[in-house]
Design a protein around this motif. Sequence first.
Motif, PDB file in Angstrom:
ATOM      1  N   ASN A 105       0.794  -1.161  -0.043  1.00 35.31           N
ATOM      2  CA  ASN A 105      -0.065  -0.167  -0.061  1.00 35.31           C
ATOM      3  C   ASN A 105       0.739   1.046  -0.017  1.00 35.31           C
ATOM      4  O   ASN A 105       0.382   2.411  -0.340  1.00 35.31           O
ATOM      5  N   GLN A 106       2.068   1.340   0.783  1.00 31.99           N
ATOM      6  CA  GLN A 106       3.258   2.811   0.872  1.00 31.99           C
ATOM      7  C   GLN A 106       3.517   2.448  -0.221  1.00 31.99           C
ATOM      8  O   GLN A 106       3.702   3.362  -0.812  1.00 31.99           O
ATOM      9  N   LYS A 107       3.835   1.819  -1.245  1.00 33.64           N
ATOM     10  CA  LYS A 107       4.296   1.828  -2.601  1.00 33.64           C
ATOM     11  C   LYS A 107       3.300   2.095  -3.374  1.00 33.64           C
ATOM     12  O   LYS A 107       3.491   3.005  -4.864  1.00 33.64           O
ATOM     13  N   ALA A 108       2.005   2.158  -3.178  1.00 32.51           N
ATOM     14  CA  ALA A 108       1.339   1.918  -4.371  1.00 32.51           C
ATOM     15  C   ALA A 108       0.734   3.464  -4.605  1.00 32.51           C
ATOM     16  O   ALA A 108       0.579   4.772  -5.002  1.00 32.51           O
ATOM     17  N   GLN A 109       0.718   4.050  -2.653  1.00 31.32           N
ATOM     18  CA  GLN A 109       0.551   5.708  -2.838  1.00 31.32           C
ATOM     19  C   GLN A 109       1.639   6.234  -3.131  1.00 31.32           C
ATOM     20  O   GLN A 109       1.306   7.564  -3.548  1.00 31.32           O
ATOM     21  N   ALA A 110       2.911   5.838  -3.157  1.00 32.89           N
ATOM     22  CA  ALA A 110       4.105   6.694  -3.421  1.00 32.89           C
ATOM     23  C   ALA A 110       4.061   6.688  -4.901  1.00 32.89           C
ATOM     24  O   ALA A 110       3.918   7.659  -5.710  1.00 32.89           O
ATOM     25  N   ALA A 111       3.685   5.627  -5.566  1.00 36.50           N
ATOM     26  CA  ALA A 111       3.798   5.860  -7.008  1.00 36.50           C
ATOM     27  C   ALA A 111       2.595   7.063  -7.734  1.00 36.50           C
ATOM     28  O   ALA A 111       2.903   7.647  -8.515  1.00 36.50           O
ATOM     29  N   TYR A 112       1.023   6.995  -7.039  1.00 37.89           N
ATOM     30  CA  TYR A 112       0.136   7.624  -7.022  1.00 37.89           C
ATOM     31  C   TYR A 112       0.841   9.253  -7.026  1.00 37.89           C
ATOM     32  O   TYR A 112       0.480  10.297  -7.663  1.00 37.89           O
ATOM     33  N   SER A 113       1.480   9.515  -6.079  1.00 40.29           N
ATOM     34  CA  SER A 113       2.312  10.636  -5.221  1.00 40.29           C
ATOM     35  C   SER A 113       2.916  11.038  -6.662  1.00 40.29           C
ATOM     36  O   SER A 113       3.126  12.270  -6.774  1.00 40.29           O
ATOM     37  N   TYR A 114       3.751  10.268  -7.090  1.00 42.39           N
ATOM     38  CA  TYR A 114       4.456  10.830  -7.878  1.00 42.39           C
ATOM     39  C   TYR A 114       4.226  11.220  -9.518  1.00 42.39           C
ATOM     40  O   TYR A 114       4.392  11.722  -9.887  1.00 42.39           O
ATOM     41  N   GLN A 115       2.935  10.044  -9.897  1.00 47.21           N
ATOM     42  CA  GLN A 115       2.396  10.389 -10.588  1.00 47.21           C
ATOM     43  C   GLN A 115       1.681  12.196 -10.765  1.00 47.21           C
ATOM     44  O   GLN A 115       1.776  13.092 -11.771  1.00 47.21           O
ATOM     45  N   ASP A 116       1.104  12.606  -9.737  1.00 47.57           N
ATOM     46  CA  ASP A 116       0.285  13.990  -9.834  1.00 47.57           C
ATOM     47  C   ASP A 116       0.858  14.614  -9.479  1.00 47.57           C
ATOM     48  O   ASP A 116       0.830  15.630 -10.387  1.00 47.57           O
ATOM     49  N   ARG A 117       2.601  14.565  -8.992  1.00 50.88           N
ATOM     50  CA  ARG A 117       3.863  15.901  -8.611  1.00 50.88           C
ATOM     51  C   ARG A 117       3.885  15.978 -10.091  1.00 50.88           C
ATOM     52  O   ARG A 117       3.968  16.933 -10.577  1.00 50.88           O
ATOM     53  N   LEU A 118       4.300  15.123 -10.520  1.00 49.93           N
ATOM     54  CA  LEU A 118       4.751  15.555 -12.421  1.00 49.93           C
ATOM     55  C   LEU A 118       3.995  15.333 -13.711  1.00 49.93           C
ATOM     56  O   LEU A 118       3.588  16.504 -14.061  1.00 49.93           O
ATOM     57  N   ASN A 119       2.627  15.399 -13.031  1.00 49.94           N
ATOM     58  CA  ASN A 119       1.230  15.576 -13.967  1.00 49.94           C
ATOM     59  C   ASN A 119       1.629  17.824 -13.811  1.00 49.94           C
ATOM     60  O   ASN A 119       0.473  17.850 -14.466  1.00 49.94           O
ATOM     61  N   ASP A 120       1.014  18.034 -12.364  1.00 51.14           N
ATOM     62  CA  ASP A 120       1.227  19.260 -11.988  1.00 51.14           C
ATOM     63  C   ASP A 120       2.097  19.950 -12.178  1.00 51.14           C
ATOM     64  O   ASP A 120       2.352  21.053 -12.800  1.00 51.14           O
ATOM     65  N   TYR A 121       3.403  19.744 -12.429  1.00 49.75           N
ATOM     66  CA  TYR A 121       4.705  19.799 -13.549  1.00 49.75           C
ATOM     67  C   TYR A 121       4.668  20.177 -14.765  1.00 49.75           C
ATOM     68  O   TYR A 121       4.624  22.169 -15.398  1.00 49.75           O
TER      69      TYR A 121
END
Length: 169
Positions: free
Chosen positions: A137-153
């Motif tokens: 679950n922690q890895k999945a959350q990190a992957a989601y957060s990574y993608q969200d941050r990159l989309n914001d950029y």
Amino acid sequence: MKYLTITLCLLVALSSRAVASDTLFIYPAGGQSDAQLAKDRYQCYRWAVDQTGVDPNTLQLPETGQTMVRNKQHGAGNRGFWLGTLAGAALGNALDGHSGGTVDGAIIGASLGNMIGVNKERKGEIAAQQRAQVLANQKAQAAYSYQDRLNDYNRAFSACMEARDYSVR
């Protein structure tokens, strides 16, 4: 030793930096030169980093792959069998005082020790599965957060470039 293995399947996009700004298609709709494009790209890169706090050049990919969690109680059934056998034999001999009591005690002790050990080992398996699920679950959350941050950029970078009369896709 027994390991519980859980393999995470993350989005293909996360396995590379394919979503970073350098893969955006930028067309100079206003007829800008290559030198102007390079200057505008850099200025928009800096602006997008300032706006989002995300630098795609330093943003770390989340950890992917397998999570291995050890069952700390593996082998408890065997240990329980042997400890129960020894304890039962000693107790049977002490109470009965002859070899028949020792054998009967050893059999009863082995059975009880094995049951207790197997139960302990099963609880260890459940605990290992729960630990592995938390890590997944922690890895999945990190992957989601990574993608969200990159989309914001990418949204900020695109907005900047479009404001300078570029077509961005």
